[in-house]
Design an enzyme around this catalytic site. Structure first.
Site, PDB file in Angstrom:
ATOM      1  N   ASP A  92       0.863  -1.179   0.000  1.00 11.18           N
ATOM      2  CA  ASP A  92       0.000   0.000   0.000  1.00 11.18           C
ATOM      3  C   ASP A  92       0.901   1.231   0.000  1.00 11.18           C
ATOM      4  O   ASP A  92       1.918   1.268   0.697  1.00 11.18           O
ATOM      5  CB  ASP A  92      -0.863   0.043   1.261  1.00 11.18           C
ATOM      6  CG  ASP A  92      -1.998  -0.954   1.248  1.00 11.18           C
ATOM      7  OD1 ASP A  92      -2.022  -1.827   0.352  1.00 11.18           O
ATOM      8  OD2 ASP A  92      -2.856  -0.874   2.140  1.00 11.18           O
ATOM      9  N   HIS A 149       4.931  -7.358   0.136  1.00  7.60           N
ATOM     10  CA  HIS A 149       4.588  -8.630  -0.501  1.00  7.60           C
ATOM     11  C   HIS A 149       5.272  -8.761  -1.858  1.00  7.60           C
ATOM     12  O   HIS A 149       5.805  -7.804  -2.405  1.00  7.60           O
ATOM     13  CB  HIS A 149       3.067  -8.736  -0.641  1.00  7.60           C
ATOM     14  CG  HIS A 149       2.353  -8.781   0.678  1.00  7.60           C
ATOM     15  ND1 HIS A 149       1.736  -9.922   1.156  1.00  7.60           N
ATOM     16  CD2 HIS A 149       2.172  -7.833   1.635  1.00  7.60           C
ATOM     17  CE1 HIS A 149       1.212  -9.671   2.340  1.00  7.60           C
ATOM     18  NE2 HIS A 149       1.454  -8.410   2.650  1.00  7.60           N
ATOM     19  N   SER A 255       8.244   3.953   5.065  1.00  2.00           N
ATOM     20  CA  SER A 255       9.386   4.190   4.203  1.00  2.00           C
ATOM     21  C   SER A 255       9.020   3.978   2.744  1.00  2.00           C
ATOM     22  O   SER A 255       7.907   4.278   2.328  1.00  2.00           O
ATOM     23  CB  SER A 255      10.569   3.328   4.608  1.00  2.00           C
ATOM     24  OG  SER A 255      11.748   3.856   4.048  1.00  2.00           O
TER      25      SER A 255
END
Length: 289
Positions: A92, A149, A255
């Protein structure tokens, strides 16, 4: 001098590593009512959607790190890039930049680019496969889900820890601090995919208290002074194989992730550009055949 200039100059003067470790100690602490108060403030301040989390109640989380690395309900992030020829968004966040790697240089922001070789830890052999390939830089804001992921299937071949600064990686800093992503502390993971190699670079930042991977656990802290690398087998029982959509790592505090692909590997989705919102599992692009 405007306020943005002040904020940038302050970053050069701030003891960023010391501040980050101090915040990290608090984030890992079971501070009871104070932890709960801070988590609830954070949710309000950054408009975190707790309905997506497996555990929606802030009281479930005993440390700020537990909250920040919360798991989401599987139905909140379905793997939409489910076809074999599709690549999935790994996190995200929001696109900072994406496009072509030109003669081993990656575009950062107007007036700034940086070395692919430096980004990957300094060994030209690691950068060779991506010299004229494609990249995507994705910024994770405080409100975002902070587990990382896989964009496609891969076998881990190398991990590199690269020491460095801990500048903020927000858009303002990216536009004003040269060489940002190749000067900050980072963890590089290089995989073999069916189309060739690809790299995932997990970039540290101010008050990022930890970067970890699923195969090695916490990689930093402690902060090192030298580049370290680990090689992994391509096959056999010790090989580390991860499927598209599987978790590969996490940030404790926000980050940036930089992805690099070989030339003629990926066609990014036409709707993507700077500031495009990303959601893990959605379509990042398709195989360039």
């Amino acid at each position: 001098m405007n306020w943005d200039d002040v904020k940038i100059k302050a970053q050069y003067l701030t003891p960023k590593h010391a501040l980050s470790r101090l915040v990290g100690a608090f984030a890992a602490a079971r501070a009871g009512w104070f932890t709960q108060l801070f988590i609830r403030w954070f949710i309000r301040q950054y408009k975190v959607d707790m309905s997506e989390a497996i555990h929606e109640s802030p009281s479930h989380y005993k440390t700020f790190n537990d909250f920040f690395t919360r798991y989401l309900k599987p139905e909140s992030r379905p793997l939409q890039a489910s076809e074999a020829h599709q690549f999935a968004h790994p996190v995200d966040g929001a696109i900072s930049q994406l496009g072509d790697i030109k003669d081993g240089r990656i575009f950062q922001a107007k007036g700034h680019d940086y070395s692919l070789t430096e980004l990957l830890g300094g060994d030209p052999r690691d950068a060779h496969a991506f010299k004229n390939g494609e990249f995507a830089t994705i910024y994770l804001a405080p409100k975002d889900y902070h587990r990382i992921h896989m964009p496609c299937d891969g076998v881990l071949r190398k991990m590199i820890y690269v020491p460095g600064d801990l500048f903020s990686v927000n858009p303002l800093t990216a536009a004003n601090v040269p060489n940002l992503f190749a000067r900050n502390e980072r963890v590089v993971a290089i995989f073999d995919g069916e189309f060739g190699k690809f790299a995932m670079v997990l970039v540290g930042a101010t008050i990022v208290a930890s970067i970890g991977t699923v195969w090695a656990g916490t990689v930093t802290p402690p902060t090192g002074k030298h580049v370290h690398s680990w090689d992994y087998p391509a096959s056999g029982d010790q090989a580390i194989r991860l499927k598209k959509g599987e978790e590969m790592g996490h940030f404790k505090l926000g980050s940036t992730v930089v992805l690099t692909f070989p030339e003629d590997t990926i066609d990014f989705d036409d709707d993507l550009g700077p500031l495009s919102v990303t959601r893990m599992g959605q379509v990042l692009g398709e195989r360039d055949d």
